[in-house]
Design a protein around this motif. Structure first.
Motif, PDB file in Angstrom:
ATOM      1  N   ALA A  85       0.841  -1.210   0.000  1.00 52.78           N
ATOM      2  CA  ALA A  85       0.000   0.000   0.000  1.00 52.78           C
ATOM      3  C   ALA A  85       0.873   1.256   0.000  1.00 52.78           C
ATOM      4  O   ALA A  85       0.666   2.176  -0.801  1.00 52.78           O
ATOM      5  CB  ALA A  85      -0.942  -0.006   1.209  1.00 52.78           C
ATOM      6  N   TYR A  86       1.854   1.298   0.893  1.00 51.30           N
ATOM      7  CA  TYR A  86       2.730   2.476   0.948  1.00 51.30           C
ATOM      8  C   TYR A  86       3.514   2.619  -0.360  1.00 51.30           C
ATOM      9  O   TYR A  86       3.703   3.719  -0.871  1.00 51.30           O
ATOM     10  CB  TYR A  86       3.721   2.360   2.112  1.00 51.30           C
ATOM     11  N   HIS A  87       3.982   1.481  -0.864  1.00 43.85           N
ATOM     12  CA  HIS A  87       4.768   1.524  -2.108  1.00 43.85           C
ATOM     13  C   HIS A  87       3.932   2.105  -3.256  1.00 43.85           C
ATOM     14  O   HIS A  87       4.421   2.938  -4.025  1.00 43.85           O
ATOM     15  CB  HIS A  87       5.228   0.103  -2.450  1.00 43.85           C
ATOM     16  N   PHE A  88       2.681   1.693  -3.346  1.00 40.39           N
ATOM     17  CA  PHE A  88       1.809   2.200  -4.419  1.00 40.39           C
ATOM     18  C   PHE A  88       1.608   3.714  -4.314  1.00 40.39           C
ATOM     19  O   PHE A  88       1.312   4.373  -5.304  1.00 40.39           O
ATOM     20  CB  PHE A  88       0.445   1.505  -4.393  1.00 40.39           C
ATOM     21  N   MET A  89       1.747   4.244  -3.093  1.00 34.58           N
ATOM     22  CA  MET A  89       1.574   5.694  -2.929  1.00 34.58           C
ATOM     23  C   MET A  89       2.896   6.442  -3.137  1.00 34.58           C
ATOM     24  O   MET A  89       2.983   7.641  -2.848  1.00 34.58           O
ATOM     25  CB  MET A  89       1.002   6.001  -1.545  1.00 34.58           C
ATOM     26  N   GLY A  90       3.915   5.729  -3.596  1.00 39.72           N
ATOM     27  CA  GLY A  90       5.187   6.392  -3.902  1.00 39.72           C
ATOM     28  C   GLY A  90       6.013   6.729  -2.680  1.00 39.72           C
ATOM     29  O   GLY A  90       6.873   7.615  -2.725  1.00 39.72           O
ATOM     30  N   ILE A  91       5.764   6.014  -1.574  1.00 39.08           N
ATOM     31  CA  ILE A  91       6.538   6.289  -0.357  1.00 39.08           C
ATOM     32  C   ILE A  91       7.785   5.407  -0.371  1.00 39.08           C
ATOM     33  O   ILE A  91       7.676   4.185  -0.524  1.00 39.08           O
ATOM     34  CB  ILE A  91       5.678   5.995   0.901  1.00 39.08           C
ATOM     35  N   PRO A  92       8.977   6.007  -0.221  1.00 40.66           N
ATOM     36  CA  PRO A  92      10.200   5.191  -0.192  1.00 40.66           C
ATOM     37  C   PRO A  92      10.155   4.202   0.975  1.00 40.66           C
ATOM     38  O   PRO A  92       9.695   4.552   2.077  1.00 40.66           O
ATOM     39  CB  PRO A  92      11.315   6.219   0.019  1.00 40.66           C
ATOM     40  N   THR A  93      10.668   2.989   0.721  1.00 41.57           N
ATOM     41  CA  THR A  93      10.562   1.925   1.732  1.00 41.57           C
ATOM     42  C   THR A  93      11.115   2.349   3.088  1.00 41.57           C
ATOM     43  O   THR A  93      10.533   2.047   4.128  1.00 41.57           O
ATOM     44  CB  THR A  93      11.308   0.659   1.235  1.00 41.57           C
ATOM     45  N   LYS A  94      12.224   3.071   3.085  1.00 41.02           N
ATOM     46  CA  LYS A  94      12.830   3.369   4.387  1.00 41.02           C
ATOM     47  C   LYS A  94      12.026   4.386   5.205  1.00 41.02           C
ATOM     48  O   LYS A  94      12.358   4.631   6.367  1.00 41.02           O
ATOM     49  CB  LYS A  94      14.285   3.798   4.225  1.00 41.02           C
ATOM     50  N   LEU A  95      10.972   4.941   4.618  1.00 45.19           N
ATOM     51  CA  LEU A  95      10.110   5.842   5.401  1.00 45.19           C
ATOM     52  C   LEU A  95       8.883   5.114   5.982  1.00 45.19           C
ATOM     53  O   LEU A  95       8.049   5.731   6.641  1.00 45.19           O
ATOM     54  CB  LEU A  95       9.649   7.024   4.545  1.00 45.19           C
ATOM     55  N   PHE A  96       8.760   3.809   5.719  1.00 45.33           N
ATOM     56  CA  PHE A  96       7.565   3.094   6.197  1.00 45.33           C
ATOM     57  C   PHE A  96       7.445   3.109   7.732  1.00 45.33           C
ATOM     58  O   PHE A  96       6.380   3.394   8.275  1.00 45.33           O
ATOM     59  CB  PHE A  96       7.586   1.617   5.750  1.00 45.33           C
ATOM     60  N   THR A  97       8.534   2.759   8.416  1.00 39.89           N
ATOM     61  CA  THR A  97       8.421   2.659   9.882  1.00 39.89           C
ATOM     62  C   THR A  97       8.253   4.033  10.547  1.00 39.89           C
ATOM     63  O   THR A  97       7.516   4.141  11.536  1.00 39.89           O
ATOM     64  CB  THR A  97       9.589   1.849  10.478  1.00 39.89           C
ATOM     65  N   PRO A  98       8.883   5.092  10.015  1.00 39.32           N
ATOM     66  CA  PRO A  98       8.574   6.415  10.574  1.00 39.32           C
ATOM     67  C   PRO A  98       7.071   6.776  10.502  1.00 39.32           C
ATOM     68  O   PRO A  98       6.565   7.496  11.368  1.00 39.32           O
ATOM     69  CB  PRO A  98       9.414   7.363   9.713  1.00 39.32           C
ATOM     70  N   ILE A  99       6.359   6.269   9.499  1.00 40.37           N
ATOM     71  CA  ILE A  99       4.914   6.546   9.463  1.00 40.37           C
ATOM     72  C   ILE A  99       4.241   5.871  10.668  1.00 40.37           C
ATOM     73  O   ILE A  99       3.346   6.433  11.305  1.00 40.37           O
ATOM     74  CB  ILE A  99       4.269   6.033   8.153  1.00 40.37           C
ATOM     75  N   PHE A 100       4.708   4.679  10.979  1.00 45.05           N
ATOM     76  CA  PHE A 100       4.210   3.964  12.160  1.00 45.05           C
ATOM     77  C   PHE A 100       4.419   4.851  13.408  1.00 45.05           C
ATOM     78  O   PHE A 100       3.541   4.977  14.267  1.00 45.05           O
ATOM     79  CB  PHE A 100       4.992   2.639  12.257  1.00 45.05           C
TER      80      PHE A 100
END
Ligand SMILES: CC(=O)SCCNC(=O)CCNC(=O)[C@H](O)C(C)(C)COP(=O)(O)OP(=O)(O)OC[C@H]1O[C@@H](n2cnc3c(N)ncnc32)[C@H](O)[C@@H]1OP(=O)(O)O
Ligand SMILES: O=C([O-])CC(=O)C(=O)O
Length: 374
Positions: free
Chosen positions: A317-332
């Motif tokens: 889901a995050y990838h489809f929105m163009g969010i770089p992988t290394k920013l996934f956990t900061p969203i958490f």
């Protein structure tokens, strides 16, 4: 009391305190925030309403929500000293380390001196965390000093706006909203327990959150969404995913994004984020990552009776929105700060320092030998 099915290691099954904030693995879908089922919250409210519910105790009425969102908007700015610190953190730093440092620096600049003002410190963190991570990311990756004071209505839209330099589509803003709701709170998980242990010493709220960020960072907890993305990205198609997974299982590898310490058959957040991942896949024309993810889910259940936790479909889901992988956990972090800080307040309201006992397994008592005898 120790639940025999789970075993006692890792404090599993032991009640380590009380909370009125959340149930995990109980009624309804199995997850409630202050009595409200997660699926109903994801359907009907905004993340800001959940943040208010957790910090203030009840959902806001219309007037309270307007006032609360206006307050959050007014708190998005970064002090110059914090910008300077962010600018010195290297480009190849892990963004979770940036979050940890950012939170800690905020604690130096805006130290919590009176627990009575905890809500102000909490609101500030909810408002400023997207600014911290995006300011550092855009400065180190794009070479620009961004203006972090957008007029976006929500935390999720604000984050995407800063990251992509344009206001997000309605669908992307909606997915961020749901994602932030799903991640907001989860009882005595590892990072929240870290925050509560710190709070029990009567430490300040920034120390509690800084410690919690460190606990969330690991791949067995929040870091699993990034690890899941790294894995699925390496699969060419669903068939390839199945072959690779079978080899990984044969090698007894841990498959990130699967399994859970408390849930036994499913994580109620998965069905919700999976639905949004599917919608996003259609929206962006993906015909690889979503089918690959679905095949992983099927294989893991068929082979191991292991199910996707909240992290697995968040990856696509995050990838489809163009969010770089290394920013996934900061969203958490941007989301879970609401749960952590509600627990800090709850711990403070009925506190005894958390200090369990250990079973000693070391050598018997012995004399210190002279240096020449070691
Ligand atoms: C938002 C979140 O934080 S959700 C969790 C995110 N973490 C992950 O996705 C990491 C992958 N998952 C895991 O490592 C684990 O499932 C955890 C850390 C979440 C829970 O750990 P535990 O409570 O110890 O798991 P549990 O007791 O259910 O494990 C039972 C067995 O299943 C295995 N198992 C559990 N999860 C997995 C997995 N993802 N892949 C392969 N095997 C697994 C364990 O190794 C264990 O096997 P063993 O008895 O032979 O050692
Ligand atoms: O509860 C846990 O152990 C991990 C988890 O799912 C969360 O923190 O959201």
């Amino acid at each position: 009391m120790v639940d025999k099915a789970l075993g006692g290691a890792g404090l599993r099954g032991q009640v380590a305190g009380e909370t009125a904030l959340c149930t995990v693995g109980k009624s309804g879908s199995g997850l409630t925030y202050r009595g409200y089922d997660i699926s109903e919250l994801a359907d009907k409210v905004q993340f800001e309403e959940v943040a208010y519910l957790l910090s203030r105790g009840e959902l806001p009425n219309q007037g309270q929500l307007v006032e609360y969102k206006a307050k959050l908007k007014s708190l998005r700015g970064l002090p110059q000293a914090l910008k300077s610190v962010l600018e010195t953190i290297p480009k190849d730093a892990h963004p979770m380390d940036v979050m940890r440092t950012g939170c800690s620096m905020l604690g130096n600049l805006e130290t919590e001196t009176d627990f009575a003002n905890a809500d102000d410190a909490i609101d500030r963190m909810v408002a400023i965390f997207p600014s911290i991570i995006c300011y550092w990311y855009r400065y180190t990756h794009d070479g620009v000093r961004i203006d972090v004071e957008t007029d976006d209505d929500t935390v999720g839209a604000h984050f995407l706006h800063l990251l992509h330099d344009k206001a997000p589509s309605q669908l992307f803003a909606d997915v961020m909203n749901v994602s932030l709701i799903l991640y907001a709170e989860h009882e005595f998980n590892a990072s929240t327990f870290t925050a509560r242990v710190c709070a029990s010493t009567l430490s300040d709220i920034h120390s509690c959150v800084t410690g919690a960020i460190g606990s969330l960072r690991g791949p067995l907890h929040g870091g699993a969404n990034e690890a899941a993305m790294d894995m699925i990205e390496g699969f060419k198609d669903a068939e390839h995913a199945e072959q690779e997974l079978m080899s990984m299982l044969a090698r007894k590898d841990k498959i990130m994004g699967f399994g859970h310490a408390i849930y036994r058959e499913s994580d109620p957040r998965n069905v919700i984020i999976k639905k949004y991942s599917e919608r996003l896949a259609k929206e962006v024309g993906d015909d690889v990552l979503y089918p690959v993810s679905v095949r992983c889910e099927e294989v893991m259940w068929r082979e191991k009776k292991l199910f996707c936790n909240a992290d697995f479909f968040h990856a696509s889901a995050y990838h489809f929105m163009g969010i770089p992988t290394k920013l996934f956990t900061p969203i958490f972090v941007m989301s879970r700060v609401t749960g952590w800080t509600a627990h800090v307040k709850e711990q403070r309201a009925n506190n005894r320092i958390i200090r369990p006992s250990a079973e000693y397994t070391g050598p018997d008592s012995r004399p210190v030998p002279a240096m020449s005898e070691r």
